[in-house]
Design a protein around this motif. Sequence first.
Motif, mmCIF file in Angstrom:
data_model
loop_
_atom_site.group_PDB
_atom_site.id
_atom_site.type_symbol
_atom_site.label_atom_id
_atom_site.label_comp_id
_atom_site.label_asym_id
_atom_site.label_seq_id
_atom_site.Cartn_x
_atom_site.Cartn_y
_atom_site.Cartn_z
ATOM 1 N N MET A 67 58.719 -46.554 -6.464
ATOM 2 C CA MET A 67 57.621 -45.689 -6.901
ATOM 3 C C MET A 67 57.417 -45.909 -8.396
ATOM 4 S SD MET A 67 58.789 -42.239 -4.857
ATOM 5 C CE MET A 67 60.530 -42.513 -5.244
ATOM 6 N N THR A 68 56.258 -46.435 -8.756
ATOM 7 C CA THR A 68 55.957 -46.739 -10.160
ATOM 8 C C THR A 68 55.150 -45.591 -10.758
ATOM 9 O OG1 THR A 68 55.903 -49.095 -9.631
ATOM 10 C CG2 THR A 68 54.952 -48.416 -11.731
ATOM 11 N N HIS A 117 52.540 -44.053 -13.281
ATOM 12 C CA HIS A 117 51.368 -44.433 -14.077
ATOM 13 C C HIS A 117 50.749 -43.184 -14.690
ATOM 14 C CE1 HIS A 117 51.418 -48.547 -12.622
ATOM 15 N NE2 HIS A 117 51.428 -48.117 -11.366
ATOM 16 N N HIS A 124 47.903 -40.483 -15.309
ATOM 17 C CA HIS A 124 46.774 -39.933 -14.555
ATOM 18 C C HIS A 124 45.496 -40.274 -15.304
ATOM 19 C CE1 HIS A 124 44.316 -37.472 -12.103
ATOM 20 N NE2 HIS A 124 44.158 -36.498 -12.973
ATOM 21 N N ARG A 147 50.758 -40.161 -12.044
ATOM 22 C CA ARG A 147 50.618 -40.487 -10.630
ATOM 23 C C ARG A 147 51.728 -41.462 -10.261
ATOM 24 N NH1 ARG A 147 47.368 -45.423 -10.690
ATOM 25 N NH2 ARG A 147 46.568 -45.705 -12.803
ATOM 26 N N ILE A 148 52.161 -41.397 -9.019
ATOM 27 C CA ILE A 148 53.178 -42.324 -8.541
ATOM 28 C C ILE A 148 52.532 -43.266 -7.531
ATOM 29 C CG2 ILE A 148 55.170 -40.862 -8.984
ATOM 30 C CD1 ILE A 148 55.125 -40.030 -6.073
ATOM 31 N N ASP A 149 52.923 -44.541 -7.607
ATOM 32 C CA ASP A 149 52.301 -45.608 -6.831
ATOM 33 C C ASP A 149 53.369 -46.271 -5.978
ATOM 34 O OD1 ASP A 149 51.176 -47.948 -5.877
ATOM 35 O OD2 ASP A 149 50.167 -48.460 -7.737
ATOM 36 N N SER A 175 53.767 -49.425 -3.569
ATOM 37 C CA SER A 175 53.142 -50.674 -3.147
ATOM 38 C C SER A 175 54.112 -51.463 -2.284
ATOM 39 C CB SER A 175 52.731 -51.510 -4.361
ATOM 40 O OG SER A 175 51.801 -50.813 -5.157
ATOM 41 N N ASN A 220 40.500 -46.156 -5.009
ATOM 42 C CA ASN A 220 40.708 -44.811 -5.524
ATOM 43 C C ASN A 220 39.713 -43.866 -4.875
ATOM 44 O OD1 ASN A 220 40.377 -42.460 -7.486
ATOM 45 N ND2 ASN A 220 42.150 -43.526 -8.350
ATOM 46 N N GLN A 268 49.531 -49.647 0.454
ATOM 47 C CA GLN A 268 49.754 -49.052 -0.849
ATOM 48 C C GLN A 268 49.087 -47.697 -0.882
ATOM 49 O OE1 GLN A 268 46.949 -48.658 -3.081
ATOM 50 N NE2 GLN A 268 48.077 -47.847 -4.834
ATOM 51 N N GLU A 292 48.777 -44.041 -3.729
ATOM 52 C CA GLU A 292 49.177 -43.370 -4.957
ATOM 53 C C GLU A 292 48.624 -41.965 -4.945
ATOM 54 O OE1 GLU A 292 45.856 -44.792 -8.133
ATOM 55 O OE2 GLU A 292 47.309 -46.324 -7.497
ATOM 56 N N GLY A 304 48.519 -38.290 -7.633
ATOM 57 C CA GLY A 304 48.853 -37.757 -8.943
ATOM 58 C C GLY A 304 47.940 -36.625 -9.333
#
Length: 899
Positions: A513-514, A516, A518, A549-551, A553, A580, A619, A621, A623
């Motif tokens: 979980m990356t 990023h 918001h 936000r968590i991504d 992938s 998005n 993928q 995400e 947030g």
Amino acid sequence: MKTTPRSSATLLAAVFLLVGMAHATPVCVDFEEFNFGNIPIGASFESQRVGIAISAALNEQGQPIPGAGAGIEEFPSGSGNRMLALSNASACFAFPCATLITLQWANAGGFVDLTVNNDTISLVGLQAGTHTVGGATLTIVPSGPGGTITIETASSGITSFCIAGSELFVDNVCHTPCPENPDCLDFEGIDKGVVVGESFFEDDLEILVIPFQGNNGFVDISTNNNANHYGQELALFNAGIAFSRGCAGGGTFEVLQAQQGIEVSINGESILVDDVKDLNGVQLGGVQIFVDFHGNRPSGTITLVGQFDEFSIAGAELYLDHFCMSPCPRDCIDFEEEMLGAVYPTGESFFEDNIELSIDKYSGGSGAGVGIITDAGRANHLGQELHLQDAALALRGTPCIAAVHFHFGQASPGVEIVINGQSAAFASMADLDGLTVGGATIEVFDEPVSFGIRGVVMITGQIADLAIGGLDLHLDHICLTFCPNPDCIDFEVFPLQATYGQGDVLMEDGFAMTVHRHMLASMVDTEVEITSANAANHFGQEARLRNARIDLSSICASTVTFRAFEHVASQATLGVNGQNGGTGALALFDGNTIGGVSVSVQPGGNGSQVVTLSGTILQFEVGGIAITIDHICISPCVSSPGADCVEFETLSLVETWNAFSFPFEFTQDGVTFTADTVYDLDDIQINDGFLAAGTAQRAGHLGRDLWMTNHSAWIDFGMPIVKNVSLHYGHYGSFINLFINGDFVVATDFVSLDGTEVGGVVVNVIRVPVPGGYTGILQFEGPINNFNLMIGGEDLYIDHLCFEEDVEPEPPFSLGKLYIISAEQISPTQQQIVLQLEVSGSGTPLLQRSVDMTNPVMWLDVPTAIWNPVPGNPGRRQTVLPAPFSTTWQFFRAVAPPI
């Protein structure tokens, strides 16, 4: 229940096969043993070792419906059959585990509720249709005033079933037991009470009596059916029970709490609550607890979801019964299926327990080693073992593995273990202890012996690819615990109150979980904090996102669900498959489609929301300015049930293939790939590429993949036509090539072909941006002729290539006219009758003759009739029938055999 059309002969064969399998014999409750009359609400009884509990049905607010009643009645009028009648009432059937439930019903109107595995579906009447409930497929077939209901599951089984209605009649409730029923503690073998500090045995399991909160009480036996199950039950008075049974894959038990105070411990983690209902939704020791009460009674069913080794329960006054535990999903490879002395050189494979085992090169040796089946006993386990001499053992094509343990004996320095493509090589197996390799943790328990060392290795973590090698290494009893389904991220592995910022990567259960920023708030700090505030209305820890936000992938999921709580309204964002969905309140995303995936947002209690994504998800995400996330559950992608898949797991890591040198082709999982050149966007042929195996999982799928660098591959499926072709891909170059059914396309990327036709086949593309390029899934709708699919490009990876054979369906089996060709007397007492029958499709007709002229509707089978094709007339079959000579007229007919 879906079925595949088959010939009648195949169907008959299947029937005989099922009859011969003891575990598939259904157990039926038909209520014929009970007298007509009323059954009190709250009563329970037994039939065919199946416990049946009657309670009032519940309304939408979970309250008992007034005027509930039940009884044994005759329906329909005059039939004489006894049926269970439910009037605003519910009947729950208790059995350890079933794969199939069938029942007959008659409904006079009103609601009908069906509960399977604690999941309830409400139906108005019982109209024809198919539903999914509790992980099972429910099929309703009306007939006359009633009909049948079929409930079937191919997963872990059905452990609880209830049916309720306003005016409902139920009969012939049959269940087919699971092939391996869970072990159940019913406390039928105990004949006296047991005090704290002592123990007793049930089904060879030692159960220790423990105190409750320092009070030294005792355990006794009751026959009052307080826990709502037949036979004896266990009564706990200021006491409890504790046991360790090895590994259990889950469990259920019946409980009644008569006084406040209950303590449960699982895998060493404990909780004390006043009311057993407070256990609902709690997670202990990695096991989730669900509590389902029987109507308004203080008794109910507790379900444990997850694996546990240790369990205890204690209370001031508790009644327990029918504690059923399923075995852990674990397979052990003991090399007992191989021939003693068998030698497997590097590059060869063999199968045990449906798992492919390959002998690979050991990187620390010469690369020309072998694996030998011996009984030397150096791995310190019974029976045969595998001796690796300058070689490695690799496991291929296994599903996701959550844990591995194996016995070993090492006689010479030099070992290597490869997990998920990452290698660790040392002189001794003991040097691996405490390491994390490929995201998995290794523990080694070793002891010195005369030839070197021996011991046990335990590996925990999500494992997709595993190899173990050495110069002189013995292996045995390799046990695999497969991943639960689905995988859930609960943020329990992170330190409480830990914070993470922009670009940080959080790893849990193999998922990355990356973090990023918001997109709407660039002026404040981005932060993800691990909290335990239970804002998302789920137990344990959770992640609070502040301007973040968590991504996730490089996944492949069929569904994703998560819980969320919005601290700041209308500032949430949701993205799927690189698209998005915008920003707003989470509830506004309900019913939307983002990245080709449908979104559902439902209330989760206490102001929280439950978000469900359905489709092919590579993928996603989520947030917001201030939002809390928890319990992210990911169900893996599922191939078509009839599909074959190529995974490239045995593809050599040292060879390459190209169009101008031998070898230029290779075979994986029965499919042959032939190397060829590619053309760039200017239609210039490029000749300097090759094919090779990759281990970086750049196609977005587990294990090895096929890497194409300025090259392409023609695919020979080994069958005339295929359909439902799909594959995972990763593209990091500037062009791709695609050839289907004679149509050749060169494009910058696959997404430009999304929705278009190539060679009469519709190309569907799901694409997600990743560093340096894209990963995604290609799906081809339509038939593809063999050796008419080619794929290639610049820096292209493919994996998980799945397909089905496209076969013309057989015409339906039907019968036409029956002809009497001749009837000759061949002796004073015998005659010979020749019959011909018009037949289409595949099947075996059944010949019948009339009993006599006075009752022409009565027929007897003629089992000696053998039908043979009529030469020159494929639409007819003929049988020659010897029969006693008679002057009495006889009638013959041909029918399709019963299915």
